[in-house]
Scaffold this motif. Structure first.
Motif, PDB file in Angstrom:
ATOM      1  N   THR A  38       0.822  -1.204   0.000  1.00 33.78           N
ATOM      2  CA  THR A  38       0.000   0.000   0.000  1.00 33.78           C
ATOM      3  C   THR A  38       0.861   1.261   0.000  1.00 33.78           C
ATOM      4  O   THR A  38       1.808   1.379   0.767  1.00 33.78           O
ATOM      5  N   THR A  39       0.514   2.211  -0.864  1.00 39.58           N
ATOM      6  CA  THR A  39       1.163   3.516  -0.860  1.00 39.58           C
ATOM      7  C   THR A  39       0.742   4.253   0.400  1.00 39.58           C
ATOM      8  O   THR A  39      -0.452   4.397   0.674  1.00 39.58           O
ATOM      9  N   LEU A  40       1.735   4.728   1.184  1.00 43.98           N
ATOM     10  CA  LEU A  40       1.438   5.380   2.453  1.00 43.98           C
ATOM     11  C   LEU A  40       1.627   6.888   2.407  1.00 43.98           C
ATOM     12  O   LEU A  40       0.775   7.631   2.874  1.00 43.98           O
ATOM     13  N   PHE A  41       2.776   7.339   1.870  1.00 43.31           N
ATOM     14  CA  PHE A  41       3.054   8.761   1.898  1.00 43.31           C
ATOM     15  C   PHE A  41       4.083   9.162   0.859  1.00 43.31           C
ATOM     16  O   PHE A  41       4.786   8.340   0.285  1.00 43.31           O
ATOM     17  N   TYR A  42       4.119  10.461   0.658  1.00 41.51           N
ATOM     18  CA  TYR A  42       5.134  11.155  -0.131  1.00 41.51           C
ATOM     19  C   TYR A  42       5.765  12.127   0.855  1.00 41.51           C
ATOM     20  O   TYR A  42       5.060  12.865   1.540  1.00 41.51           O
ATOM     21  N   HIS A  43       7.095  12.100   0.972  1.00 40.91           N
ATOM     22  CA  HIS A  43       7.774  12.929   1.975  1.00 40.91           C
ATOM     23  C   HIS A  43       8.794  13.826   1.297  1.00 40.91           C
ATOM     24  O   HIS A  43       9.711  13.340   0.620  1.00 40.91           O
ATOM     25  N   LEU A  44       8.638  15.128   1.471  1.00 43.59           N
ATOM     26  CA  LEU A  44       9.606  16.092   0.944  1.00 43.59           C
ATOM     27  C   LEU A  44      10.848  16.059   1.818  1.00 43.59           C
ATOM     28  O   LEU A  44      10.752  16.168   3.042  1.00 43.59           O
ATOM     29  N   THR A  45      12.009  15.895   1.211  1.00 47.11           N
ATOM     30  CA  THR A  45      13.256  15.838   1.966  1.00 47.11           C
ATOM     31  C   THR A  45      14.006  17.163   1.914  1.00 47.11           C
ATOM     32  O   THR A  45      15.083  17.286   2.490  1.00 47.11           O
ATOM     33  N   GLY A  80      13.192  21.694   1.746  1.00 48.17           N
ATOM     34  CA  GLY A  80      12.157  22.704   1.987  1.00 48.17           C
ATOM     35  C   GLY A  80      11.363  22.410   3.242  1.00 48.17           C
ATOM     36  O   GLY A  80      11.920  22.210   4.315  1.00 48.17           O
ATOM     37  N   SER A  81      10.053  22.307   3.117  1.00 47.63           N
ATOM     38  CA  SER A  81       9.166  22.154   4.266  1.00 47.63           C
ATOM     39  C   SER A  81       9.322  20.809   4.965  1.00 47.63           C
ATOM     40  O   SER A  81       8.989  20.670   6.121  1.00 47.63           O
ATOM     41  N   ARG A  82       9.788  19.816   4.252  1.00 51.45           N
ATOM     42  CA  ARG A  82       9.959  18.444   4.760  1.00 51.45           C
ATOM     43  C   ARG A  82       8.632  17.814   5.211  1.00 51.45           C
ATOM     44  O   ARG A  82       8.596  16.925   6.053  1.00 51.45           O
ATOM     45  N   ASP A  83       7.547  18.273   4.639  1.00 53.23           N
ATOM     46  CA  ASP A  83       6.226  17.760   4.991  1.00 53.23           C
ATOM     47  C   ASP A  83       5.994  16.354   4.456  1.00 53.23           C
ATOM     48  O   ASP A  83       6.657  15.904   3.525  1.00 53.23           O
ATOM     49  N   TYR A  84       4.999  15.706   5.035  1.00 48.35           N
ATOM     50  CA  TYR A  84       4.503  14.424   4.549  1.00 48.35           C
ATOM     51  C   TYR A  84       3.165  14.670   3.868  1.00 48.35           C
ATOM     52  O   TYR A  84       2.372  15.497   4.316  1.00 48.35           O
ATOM     53  N   ILE A  85       2.927  13.944   2.795  1.00 45.78           N
ATOM     54  CA  ILE A  85       1.627  13.950   2.131  1.00 45.78           C
ATOM     55  C   ILE A  85       1.127  12.516   2.209  1.00 45.78           C
ATOM     56  O   ILE A  85       1.725  11.606   1.636  1.00 45.78           O
ATOM     57  N   TYR A  86       0.055  12.300   2.960  1.00 43.95           N
ATOM     58  CA  TYR A  86      -0.466  10.957   3.204  1.00 43.95           C
ATOM     59  C   TYR A  86      -1.506  10.587   2.154  1.00 43.95           C
ATOM     60  O   TYR A  86      -2.363  11.389   1.795  1.00 43.95           O
ATOM     61  N   SER A  87      -1.445   9.360   1.698  1.00 43.47           N
ATOM     62  CA  SER A  87      -2.390   8.876   0.712  1.00 43.47           C
ATOM     63  C   SER A  87      -3.813   8.964   1.251  1.00 43.47           C
ATOM     64  O   SER A  87      -4.118   8.463   2.335  1.00 43.47           O
ATOM     65  N   ALA A  88      -4.687   9.610   0.500  1.00 42.18           N
ATOM     66  CA  ALA A  88      -6.075   9.793   0.937  1.00 42.18           C
ATOM     67  C   ALA A  88      -6.779   8.452   1.119  1.00 42.18           C
ATOM     68  O   ALA A  88      -7.707   8.344   1.922  1.00 42.18           O
ATOM     69  N   GLY A  89      -6.337   7.432   0.413  1.00 42.78           N
ATOM     70  CA  GLY A  89      -6.952   6.116   0.530  1.00 42.78           C
ATOM     71  C   GLY A  89      -6.773   5.454   1.883  1.00 42.78           C
ATOM     72  O   GLY A  89      -7.437   4.466   2.189  1.00 42.78           O
ATOM     73  N   LEU A  90      -5.881   5.996   2.709  1.00 45.31           N
ATOM     74  CA  LEU A  90      -5.661   5.438   4.046  1.00 45.31           C
ATOM     75  C   LEU A  90      -6.782   5.774   5.012  1.00 45.31           C
ATOM     76  O   LEU A  90      -6.915   5.147   6.063  1.00 45.31           O
ATOM     77  N   PHE A  91      -7.586   6.771   4.667  1.00 43.43           N
ATOM     78  CA  PHE A  91      -8.602   7.272   5.582  1.00 43.43           C
ATOM     79  C   PHE A  91      -9.985   6.818   5.115  1.00 43.43           C
ATOM     80  O   PHE A  91     -10.552   7.376   4.179  1.00 43.43           O
ATOM     81  N   GLU A  92     -10.519   5.813   5.783  1.00 43.95           N
ATOM     82  CA  GLU A  92     -11.815   5.262   5.402  1.00 43.95           C
ATOM     83  C   GLU A  92     -12.940   6.234   5.737  1.00 43.95           C
ATOM     84  O   GLU A  92     -12.905   6.926   6.746  1.00 43.95           O
ATOM     85  N   ASN A  93     -13.922   6.272   4.876  1.00 49.86           N
ATOM     86  CA  ASN A  93     -15.133   7.077   5.071  1.00 49.86           C
ATOM     87  C   ASN A  93     -14.857   8.567   5.243  1.00 49.86           C
ATOM     88  O   ASN A  93     -15.637   9.270   5.880  1.00 49.86           O
TER      89      ASN A  93
END
Length: 121
Positions: free
Chosen positions: A57-64, A66-79
């Protein structure tokens, strides 16, 4: 927390079966149970992607940079009831794919790279 973005870059489309990555922005800290199952892949000079090495499962995209933020896959959040508020790499979007939202902020490849370089300075 119901605002998500879409990324049309070639890597996101490849990882997501031809569709864009739909992601939820998070901060620079990853807090998750089962971290022993998380694998990281450096997908570019500025980011890495995380996936579950048990199920793929794709979990996240992480900027290494600049901001170093995480972008979490929307599919991880049910409903979840999400609203698409941004779309990036819109100039890389294939012709067969329409924009996901008329009201989202849309950025080209150059605009995205300009922001990354500005934040990394």
């Amino acid at each position: 927390m119901n605002k998500i973005g879409a990324c049309y870059c070639a890597t996101c489309r490849k990882i997501n079966g031809g569709g864009p990555l739909l992601g939820l922005h998070g901060n620079s800290e990853l807090k998750a149970s089962g971290q022993e199952h998380i694998e990281r892949y450096a997908s570019s000079d500025w980011a890495e992607r995380g996936f579950c090495k048990k199920c793929g499962t794709t979990l996240f995209y992480h900027l290494t940079v600049g901001s170093r933020d995480y972008i979490y896959s929307a599919g991880l959040f049910e409903n979840a009831d999400f609203e698409i508020t941004s779309e990036i790499f819109v100039d890389a979007k294939p012709d067969y794919m329409g924009f996901l939202s008329e009201n989202s902020v849309k950025k080209t490849t150059q605009q995205v790279f300009d922001e990354v370089n500005k934040n990394d300075a």
